[in-house]
Design a protein around this motif. Structure first.
Motif, PDB file in Angstrom:
ATOM      1  N   PHE A 112       1.003  -1.164  -0.034  1.00  0.00           N
ATOM      2  CA  PHE A 112       0.197   0.004  -0.001  1.00  0.00           C
ATOM      3  C   PHE A 112       1.045   1.199   0.062  1.00  0.00           C
ATOM      4  O   PHE A 112       1.702   1.350   0.806  1.00  0.00           O
ATOM      5  N   VAL A 113       0.754   2.250  -0.928  1.00  0.00           N
ATOM      6  CA  VAL A 113       1.296   3.638  -0.841  1.00  0.00           C
ATOM      7  C   VAL A 113       0.342   4.585  -0.335  1.00  0.00           C
ATOM      8  O   VAL A 113      -0.880   4.757  -1.242  1.00  0.00           O
ATOM      9  N   GLY A 114       0.351   4.728   0.807  1.00  0.00           N
ATOM     10  CA  GLY A 114      -0.762   5.565   1.363  1.00  0.00           C
ATOM     11  C   GLY A 114      -1.684   4.688   2.194  1.00  0.00           C
ATOM     12  O   GLY A 114      -2.015   3.543   1.646  1.00  0.00           O
ATOM     13  N   LEU A 115      -2.207   5.237   3.323  1.00  0.00           N
ATOM     14  CA  LEU A 115      -3.452   4.288   3.813  1.00  0.00           C
ATOM     15  C   LEU A 115      -4.176   5.410   4.769  1.00  0.00           C
ATOM     16  O   LEU A 115      -4.278   5.369   5.727  1.00  0.00           O
ATOM     17  N   GLU A 126       1.875 -10.779   4.191  1.00  0.00           N
ATOM     18  CA  GLU A 126       2.004 -10.956   2.620  1.00  0.00           C
ATOM     19  C   GLU A 126       1.949  -9.304   2.065  1.00  0.00           C
ATOM     20  O   GLU A 126       2.081  -9.173   0.949  1.00  0.00           O
ATOM     21  N   MET A 127       1.821  -8.325   3.126  1.00  0.00           N
ATOM     22  CA  MET A 127       1.534  -6.879   2.640  1.00  0.00           C
ATOM     23  C   MET A 127       2.515  -5.910   3.401  1.00  0.00           C
ATOM     24  O   MET A 127       2.760  -6.310   4.661  1.00  0.00           O
ATOM     25  N   GLY A 128       2.801  -4.857   2.688  1.00  0.00           N
ATOM     26  CA  GLY A 128       3.519  -3.865   3.393  1.00  0.00           C
ATOM     27  C   GLY A 128       2.784  -2.439   3.065  1.00  0.00           C
ATOM     28  O   GLY A 128       1.999  -2.280   2.128  1.00  0.00           O
ATOM     29  N   VAL A 129       3.415  -1.488   3.910  1.00  0.00           N
ATOM     30  CA  VAL A 129       2.693  -0.056   3.735  1.00  0.00           C
ATOM     31  C   VAL A 129       3.867   0.868   3.739  1.00  0.00           C
ATOM     32  O   VAL A 129       4.888   0.756   4.389  1.00  0.00           O
ATOM     33  N   LEU A 130       3.758   1.895   2.787  1.00  0.00           N
ATOM     34  CA  LEU A 130       4.554   2.891   2.668  1.00  0.00           C
ATOM     35  C   LEU A 130       4.149   4.375   2.811  1.00  0.00           C
ATOM     36  O   LEU A 130       2.942   4.755   2.202  1.00  0.00           O
ATOM     37  N   GLY A 131       4.485   5.097   3.938  1.00  0.00           N
ATOM     38  CA  GLY A 131       4.095   6.347   4.180  1.00  0.00           C
ATOM     39  C   GLY A 131       4.945   7.497   3.903  1.00  0.00           C
ATOM     40  O   GLY A 131       5.928   7.113   2.998  1.00  0.00           O
ATOM     41  N   ARG A 132       4.724   8.636   4.060  1.00  0.00           N
ATOM     42  CA  ARG A 132       5.596   9.791   3.799  1.00  0.00           C
ATOM     43  C   ARG A 132       6.926   9.890   4.222  1.00  0.00           C
ATOM     44  O   ARG A 132       7.961  10.060   3.765  1.00  0.00           O
ATOM     45  N   THR A 133       7.148   9.163   5.374  1.00  0.00           N
ATOM     46  CA  THR A 133       8.566   8.913   5.831  1.00  0.00           C
ATOM     47  C   THR A 133       8.590   7.315   6.487  1.00  0.00           C
ATOM     48  O   THR A 133       7.371   6.869   6.634  1.00  0.00           O
ATOM     49  N   TYR A 134       9.655   6.673   6.827  1.00  0.00           N
ATOM     50  CA  TYR A 134       9.796   5.496   7.372  1.00  0.00           C
ATOM     51  C   TYR A 134       8.890   5.475   8.873  1.00  0.00           C
ATOM     52  O   TYR A 134       8.383   4.480   8.935  1.00  0.00           O
ATOM     53  N   GLU A 135       9.129   6.510   9.602  1.00  0.00           N
ATOM     54  CA  GLU A 135       8.509   6.409  10.748  1.00  0.00           C
ATOM     55  C   GLU A 135       6.948   6.411  10.558  1.00  0.00           C
ATOM     56  O   GLU A 135       6.135   5.483  11.513  1.00  0.00           O
ATOM     57  N   GLN A 156       5.852   2.842   9.789  1.00  0.00           N
ATOM     58  CA  GLN A 156       5.753   1.726  11.066  1.00  0.00           C
ATOM     59  C   GLN A 156       4.551   2.270  11.668  1.00  0.00           C
ATOM     60  O   GLN A 156       3.906   1.329  12.350  1.00  0.00           O
ATOM     61  N   GLU A 157       4.047   3.624  11.923  1.00  0.00           N
ATOM     62  CA  GLU A 157       2.787   3.906  12.541  1.00  0.00           C
ATOM     63  C   GLU A 157       1.615   3.253  11.876  1.00  0.00           C
ATOM     64  O   GLU A 157       0.463   2.604  12.568  1.00  0.00           O
ATOM     65  N   LEU A 158       1.698   3.383  10.499  1.00  0.00           N
ATOM     66  CA  LEU A 158       0.388   2.663   9.616  1.00  0.00           C
ATOM     67  C   LEU A 158       0.661   1.290   9.664  1.00  0.00           C
ATOM     68  O   LEU A 158      -0.691   0.720   9.853  1.00  0.00           O
ATOM     69  N   ALA A 159       1.672   0.658   9.717  1.00  0.00           N
ATOM     70  CA  ALA A 159       1.867  -0.807   9.599  1.00  0.00           C
ATOM     71  C   ALA A 159       1.541  -1.533  10.935  1.00  0.00           C
ATOM     72  O   ALA A 159       0.997  -2.638  10.885  1.00  0.00           O
ATOM     73  N   ALA A 160       1.862  -0.912  12.099  1.00  0.00           N
ATOM     74  CA  ALA A 160       1.875  -1.565  13.389  1.00  0.00           C
ATOM     75  C   ALA A 160       0.519  -2.127  13.774  1.00  0.00           C
ATOM     76  O   ALA A 160       0.179  -3.347  14.203  1.00  0.00           O
ATOM     77  N   PRO A 161      -0.502  -1.483  13.457  1.00  0.00           N
ATOM     78  CA  PRO A 161      -1.814  -1.948  13.905  1.00  0.00           C
ATOM     79  C   PRO A 161      -2.591  -3.318  13.181  1.00  0.00           C
ATOM     80  O   PRO A 161      -3.171  -3.849  13.759  1.00  0.00           O
ATOM     81  N   PHE A 162      -1.791  -3.352  11.928  1.00  0.00           N
ATOM     82  CA  PHE A 162      -2.342  -4.306  11.239  1.00  0.00           C
ATOM     83  C   PHE A 162      -1.384  -5.489  11.230  1.00  0.00           C
ATOM     84  O   PHE A 162      -1.665  -6.543  10.382  1.00  0.00           O
ATOM     85  N   PRO A 188       6.570  -2.242   7.586  1.00  0.00           N
ATOM     86  CA  PRO A 188       6.645  -0.901   7.316  1.00  0.00           C
ATOM     87  C   PRO A 188       7.832  -0.864   6.017  1.00  0.00           C
ATOM     88  O   PRO A 188       8.781  -1.372   6.088  1.00  0.00           O
ATOM     89  N   LEU A 189       7.630   0.022   5.120  1.00  0.00           N
ATOM     90  CA  LEU A 189       8.415   0.063   4.009  1.00  0.00           C
ATOM     91  C   LEU A 189       9.114   1.468   3.641  1.00  0.00           C
ATOM     92  O   LEU A 189       8.639   2.438   3.959  1.00  0.00           O
ATOM     93  N   ARG A 190      10.267   1.226   2.923  1.00  0.00           N
ATOM     94  CA  ARG A 190      10.875   2.337   2.207  1.00  0.00           C
ATOM     95  C   ARG A 190      10.642   2.527   0.938  1.00  0.00           C
ATOM     96  O   ARG A 190      10.293   1.564   0.268  1.00  0.00           O
ATOM     97  N   PRO A 191      10.739   3.456   0.102  1.00  0.00           N
ATOM     98  CA  PRO A 191      10.335   3.475  -1.304  1.00  0.00           C
ATOM     99  C   PRO A 191      11.260   2.531  -2.086  1.00  0.00           C
ATOM    100  O   PRO A 191      10.785   1.807  -2.973  1.00  0.00           O
ATOM    101  N   GLU A 192      12.474   2.140  -1.598  1.00  0.00           N
ATOM    102  CA  GLU A 192      13.351   1.420  -2.154  1.00  0.00           C
ATOM    103  C   GLU A 192      13.091  -0.315  -1.976  1.00  0.00           C
ATOM    104  O   GLU A 192      13.439  -1.068  -2.674  1.00  0.00           O
TER     105      GLU A 192
END
Length: 261
Positions: free
Chosen positions: A5-8, A29-38, A41-47, A51-55
């Motif tokens: 997911f890019v944005g959540l 099997e899923m990841g999420v990319l936010g505006r920053t790595y922090e 992490q905030e978006l990914a943790a509840p689910f 947590p992803l970086r662009p690379e």
């Protein structure tokens, strides 16, 4: 990783919850990319997502673009990878624009609506030939089936679909609010009026699944009764014309957003 997911935002979270509740994919099997790595992490943790970086995006088989259309031009160079399939929920962004900005023709354009929150979305889909051949369209069809009904439509109908279906919750919320306000004007307590308006819209939606709107209207409006007098008042205020104009205005705005790209 099956999906990144890019944005959540609200809609993205609704889709994610549908995926998890229906067991379509596991959290790992899923990841999420936010505006920053922090933020990732905030978006990914509840689910329990990664947590992803662009690379990290090339590790994903497919990427769900759930960002604002206005942010996409600046983000696209960071998100573009040749071996990834892309699924977009951005309003007004065509498959041609997606392919050009991502330098990748494996793109699926979709348009769900806010009813995904309760698993009742109507989602439009279309895709490039490359996305169909790679299985991206089939994947997207199964994904969005976790949050409601799916319709594969020609891309030239996306703006009308958005204007009518995706925008419909806002239109009907306005109808519900006006109906409740009218009840309050006639002396009804507001809490009761709001509940009755919501129940009326929900029940009418169920009834309309098995009836033509004109049939339902005629069943309720008895000769010389209260309903037909109310309908006359609505017709005098050009209610139908107001909806025509709303859908037309929203469709034109969709065209403008696309042309801006």
């Amino acid at each position: 990783m099956k999906l990144a997911f890019v944005g959540l935002g609200k809609l993205g979270k609704s889709i994610l919850k549908g995926i998890l509740e229906k067991g379509f994919l596991a959290p790992g099997e899923m990841g999420v990319l936010g505006r920053t790595y922090e933020r990732s992490q905030e978006l990914a943790a509840p689910f329990g997502l990664r947590p992803l970086r662009p690379e990290d995006l090339p590790q994903a088989e497919r990427v769900l673009l759930a960002v604002q259309p206005r942010d996409f031009p600046a983000l696209a160079p960071l998100l573009a990878h040749p071996g990834v399939g892309y699924i977009s929920i951005m309003a007004g962004v065509s498959t041609a624009v997606l392919a050009r900005r991502l330098d990748n023709r494996r793109v699926v354009r979709t348009m769900p609506n806010l009813a995904a929150v309760i698993g009742e979305s109507s989602t439009a889909l279309t895709a490039t030939r490359e996305a169909r051949e790679a299985g991206d369209l089939d994947f997207a069809r199964a994904l969005f089936a976790t949050v409601g009904d799916v319709y594969e439509i020609p891309e030239h109908l996306f703006d009308p679909f958005t204007a009518m279906s995706a925008s419909a919750p806002a239109y009907l919320a306005l109808v519900a609010e006006a109906l409740a306000d009218a009840g309050v004007k006639m002396g009804m307590p507001r809490a009761l009026a709001l509940r009755l308006a919501a129940e009326a819209l929900a029940a009418t939606g169920e009834l309309l699944k098995g009836r033509h709107p004109a049939q339902l209207k005629d069943e309720v409006a008895s000769p010389g009764g209260t309903t037909i007098h109310g309908l006359h008042a609505l017709e005098a205020r050009a209610l139908r014309a107001a909806f025509y104009e709303a859908v037309e205005a929203a469709t034109k705005r969709g065209h403008e957003l696309g042309e801006a790209e």
